[in-house]
Write a protein that holds these residues in place. Structure first.
Motif, PDB file in Angstrom:
ATOM      1  N   MET A   1       0.830  -1.221   0.000  1.00  2.00           N
ATOM      2  CA  MET A   1       0.000   0.000   0.000  1.00  2.00           C
ATOM      3  C   MET A   1       0.860   1.265   0.000  1.00  2.00           C
ATOM      4  SD  MET A   1      -3.025   1.228  -0.107  1.00  2.00           S
ATOM      5  CE  MET A   1      -3.737   2.838   0.132  1.00  2.00           C
ATOM      6  N   ILE A   2       1.874   1.304   0.921  1.00  2.70           N
ATOM      7  CA  ILE A   2       2.707   2.509   0.998  1.00  2.70           C
ATOM      8  C   ILE A   2       3.438   2.777  -0.325  1.00  2.70           C
ATOM      9  CG2 ILE A   2       4.644   3.638   2.189  1.00  2.70           C
ATOM     10  CD1 ILE A   2       3.803   2.264   4.723  1.00  2.70           C
ATOM     11  N   PHE A   4       2.514   2.199  -3.277  1.00  2.00           N
ATOM     12  CA  PHE A   4       1.544   2.746  -4.221  1.00  2.00           C
ATOM     13  C   PHE A   4       1.286   4.229  -3.940  1.00  2.00           C
ATOM     14  CE2 PHE A   4      -2.916   3.408  -5.607  1.00  2.00           C
ATOM     15  CZ  PHE A   4      -2.708   3.215  -6.961  1.00  2.00           C
ATOM     16  N   VAL A   5       1.143   4.564  -2.651  1.00  2.00           N
ATOM     17  CA  VAL A   5       0.915   5.964  -2.262  1.00  2.00           C
ATOM     18  C   VAL A   5       2.116   6.820  -2.658  1.00  2.00           C
ATOM     19  CG1 VAL A   5       0.559   7.531  -0.304  1.00  2.00           C
ATOM     20  CG2 VAL A   5      -0.621   5.312  -0.377  1.00  2.00           C
TER      21      VAL A   5
END
Ligand SMILES: [Zn+2]
Length: 249
Positions: A1-2, A4-5
């Motif tokens: 997730m990180i 991607f951010v």
């Protein structure tokens, strides 16, 4: 997730860099006013400002007048996103990561601006130099002597060429770019970056000559090579220096 951010953040920063490059050339403010189509001057609506996606949806054309938009927009966005991701893979969420993202942003802007306009302008190099000196002294990743001597040596390298050629081989912008590279990378890695820049310049120069796309008088945007080499060294400078010094031990 990180990750991607981080990539999305990079896309948005890339989008901002595009605006900065365009507006600074036009002499306008970077932060005030809305972006307009460069052909029909129609203000660009928020839905058409989404990095990369808007370009794809609009098939690279202005929504109103259908004039062709520059490939610079999606390319700069994607490259910024990709490089931020690489920096994150190495540094994790750390102050070094923040430092590297700021360095990368300045180097991307210098790359594109020199490629487009054949100029390395002080509005990019001076603030980047101040940031590099402060952040490097503060974080202590590069030894203080190496930062300061690096900046002086690399600036002197271009300054001597400037004096000898009376400003025909290199310009004042190259001298400031040399200083910036030294302050960012330190002496050893700065010298490696200089070497890589000349190597890249020679390869591309010979390629352009052979393919007939340029002649001996064609000016070369050398800041573009200096910026590329600095990005390379920012990621792999340490192993290169270790390998090189290892040859003599
Ligand atoms: Zn238009």
């Amino acid at each position: 997730m990180i990750p991607f951010v981080i990539f999305l953040l990079g896309l948005c920063v890339g989008s901002f860099l595009n605006v900065a490059i365009f507006r600074i050339h036009e002499g306008g403010s970077v932060v005030r006013g809305r972006s307009k189509c460069q052909t029909c001057e129609e203000p660009i609506s928020a839905r058409d400002l989404v990095p990369v996606l808007s370009f794809l949806i609009l098939k690279g054309r202005c929504r109103k007048c259908q004039s062709v938009l520059s490939w610079q927009y999606p390319i700069v966005e994607l490259v910024t996103g990709g490089l931020f991701l690489l920096a994150f893979q190495r540094d994790g969420l750390s102050l070094t990561f923040v430092r590297d993202c700021v360095f990368l942003s300045y180097l991307i802007i210098i790359f594109v601006y020199d490629l487009r306009h054949m100029l390395i302008i002080d509005r990019f190099t001076i603030p980047a130099m101040i940031f590099a000196i402060i952040v490097n002294l503060w974080l202590g990743i590069v030894p203080a002597w190496s930062i300061l001597v690096g900046g002086l040596v690399l600036a002197a390298f271009f300054w001597i060429q400037f004096l000898v050629s009376r400003g025909t081989w290199v310009g004042g912008g190259d001298i400031r770019m040399g200083a910036l590279m030294g302050f960012m990378l330190g002496l050893e890695q700065g010298l490696v970056a200089l070497f890589i820049a000349y190597l890249l310049g020679a390869i591309v120069g010979v390629g352009l000559l052979v393919s007939g796309k340029a002649n001996r008088k064609t000016p070369i945007p050398f800041g573009t090579f200096l910026a590329t080499a600095s990005v390379v060294v920012l990621f792999v400078g340490e192993p290169i220096v270790r390998w090189y010094l290892g040859l003599f031990v």
